[in-house]
Design a protein around this motif. Structure first.
Motif, PDB file in Angstrom:
ATOM      1  N   ILE A   1     -70.739  58.016  10.694  1.00 24.52           N
ATOM      2  CA  ILE A   1     -70.714  59.468  10.527  1.00 24.52           C
ATOM      3  C   ILE A   1     -69.283  59.983  10.621  1.00 24.52           C
ATOM      4  N   ALA A   2     -68.467  59.391  11.485  1.00 23.04           N
ATOM      5  CA  ALA A   2     -67.058  59.790  11.581  1.00 23.04           C
ATOM      6  C   ALA A   2     -66.321  59.511  10.275  1.00 23.04           C
ATOM      7  N   LEU A   3     -66.651  58.414   9.622  1.00 17.66           N
ATOM      8  CA  LEU A   3     -66.081  58.141   8.305  1.00 17.66           C
ATOM      9  C   LEU A   3     -66.425  59.256   7.329  1.00 17.66           C
TER      10      LEU A   3
ATOM     11  N   THR B   1     -79.402  58.943  12.957  1.00 23.71           N
ATOM     12  CA  THR B   1     -79.247  57.968  14.037  1.00 23.71           C
ATOM     13  C   THR B   1     -80.469  57.970  14.939  1.00 23.71           C
ATOM     14  N   SER B   2     -80.981  59.152  15.258  1.00 27.77           N
ATOM     15  CA  SER B   2     -82.160  59.279  16.115  1.00 27.77           C
ATOM     16  C   SER B   2     -83.389  58.680  15.452  1.00 27.77           C
ATOM     17  N   ARG B   3     -83.504  58.841  14.130  1.00 27.84           N
ATOM     18  CA  ARG B   3     -84.639  58.242  13.412  1.00 27.84           C
ATOM     19  C   ARG B   3     -84.606  56.718  13.521  1.00 27.84           C
TER      20      ARG B   3
ATOM     21  N   ALA C   1     -81.691  49.911   8.578  1.00 28.21           N
ATOM     22  CA  ALA C   1     -82.547  51.067   8.307  1.00 28.21           C
ATOM     23  C   ALA C   1     -83.560  50.762   7.216  1.00 28.21           C
ATOM     24  N   MET C   2     -83.121  50.102   6.171  1.00 35.02           N
ATOM     25  CA  MET C   2     -84.029  49.739   5.080  1.00 35.02           C
ATOM     26  C   MET C   2     -85.119  48.797   5.567  1.00 35.02           C
TER      27      MET C   2
ATOM     28  N   MET D   1     -81.552  57.031   5.810  1.00 41.55           N
ATOM     29  CA  MET D   1     -80.244  57.374   6.373  1.00 41.55           C
ATOM     30  C   MET D   1     -79.293  57.714   5.219  1.00 41.55           C
ATOM     31  N   PRO D   2     -79.410  58.915   4.675  1.00 40.86           N
ATOM     32  CA  PRO D   2     -78.652  59.261   3.465  1.00 40.86           C
ATOM     33  C   PRO D   2     -77.140  59.285   3.649  1.00 40.86           C
TER      34      PRO D   2
END
Length: 334
Positions: free
Chosen positions: A195-197, A223-225, A295-296, A302-303
């Motif tokens: 996310i920082a990226l 991230t929570s998901r 995630a996959m 996670m878009p």
């Protein structure tokens, strides 16, 4: 906490954490891969390559000999990049003192295996998972080394081990909390790099506070998901290892991941962006791929992670990032 604490890895965060331990009155040995770094610390009380100008306290000793560093250690802190942890730990495995608490400072998900760092430690060292602890939170090394007030989280399934480490690293400027949710703590630390990226990319493209706040908030949501799918405590993501670490990494120019993303946003190549962070590792560049795959595997959307992966590894046009995210199908926030 019985015995000395050894920090394996003399990069900026490893050195800063070793300083915290020494300032807390703990006997600490800092291992550096390069002999000149270890000798420089011993001679000048500074790690001029990674934390120039920061004076390291006298109780901290340094060495480039892993056997000497690990001999008699009651706790071993692993402060190497996430994607090198397996190889490093394999080399040190026979030297690890029996029963020592193993502590990971790395934030990432291993490529290929999709294991969290504590899982890599368990796999390689052959220890039970309650012997492994994780340190995470808003831990920008330079600020901590300068003794600016901060807090962190120590996660371990064995609460007593977490408390022992907590006592060993509590100082007037560094306040550690304990939790038992290792999964949530590690996912928060790994995903915030990605996310920082994205926040750096947005900043480099010239977007403002609204865009950055959106990326941070929706990044925390994805991230929570993932955490929910892997059995993490959802409250962890509202704390220091989740929101706290995310805000620091997405907002500060000291964050390597944010700096790397900003360079890409301004049109630099991957190689130029790497040079801009001093050759140090921007963990999210590699972890975006393993987190995306994880995630996959669990059917989690996670878009933001998807877009970051495509930019870093598939040649996706960064200027289309906003359109890809904003143009997604609308739905309720929860």
């Amino acid at each position: 906490m019985a015995g000395k604490i050894t920090v394996m890895g003399a990069g900026s965060w490893g050195t800063a954490f070793a300083k915290v331990l020494a300032d807390a009155g703990t006997e600490v040995v800092l291992w550096a891969r390069r002999r000149d770094v270890a000798d420089g610390i011993a001679e000048t009380r500074q790690n001029r390559d990674y934390l120039p100008g920061v004076v390291l306290p006298a109780p901290l000793t340094s060495t480039s000999d892993p056997r000497l560093a690990l001999d008699g250690a009651g706790t071993v802190v692993l402060a190497v990049p996430s994607q090198t942890l397996r190889n490093n730990l394999t080399a040190w495995r026979a030297l690890l003192p029996r029963g020592a608490t193993l502590v990971s400072l790395a934030k990432g998900v291993e490529l290929g295996t999709l294991k969290r760092m504590s899982e890599v430690v368990v796999d390689v060292a052959g220890v039970p998972d309650d012997q492994v602890a994780v340190v995470s939170g808003p831990n920008l090394a330079k600020e901590i080394a300068e003794e600016q007030p901060t807090a962190t989280v120590i996660a371990c399934r064995d609460h007593d081990r977490a408390v022992a480490l907590q006592q060993a690293c509590t100082t007037g400027y560094f306040r550690p909390y304990t939790i038992t949710d290792v999964v949530g703590c590690e996912l928060g630390g790994a995903c915030k790099n990605v996310i920082a990226l994205s926040c750096g990319m947005a900043d480099g493209l010239g977007f403002g506070a609204n865009t950055l706040a959106t990326l941070m908030t929706r990044g925390l949501a994805e991230t929570s998901r993932l955490g929910a799918a892997l059995g993490a405590d959802p409250m962890t993501f509202a704390g220091l290892a989740g929101l706290g670490d995310l805000v620091a990494s997405c907002s500060s120019p000291l964050s390597r991941n944010r700096t790397f993303g900003a360079r890409l946003g301004r049109g630099e190549t991957m190689a130029q962006a790497q040079a801009a962070v001093g050759g140090q590792v921007a963990e999210g560049v590699k972890s975006c791929s393993s987190i995306r795959e994880l995630a996959m595997r669990h059917g989690v959307e996670m878009p933001i992670t998807e877009v970051v992966h495509r930019v870093c590894h598939d040649g996706f046009d960064l200027t289309e990032m906003a359109g890809q995210l904003i143009g997604r199908k609308t739905r309720p926030e929860r």
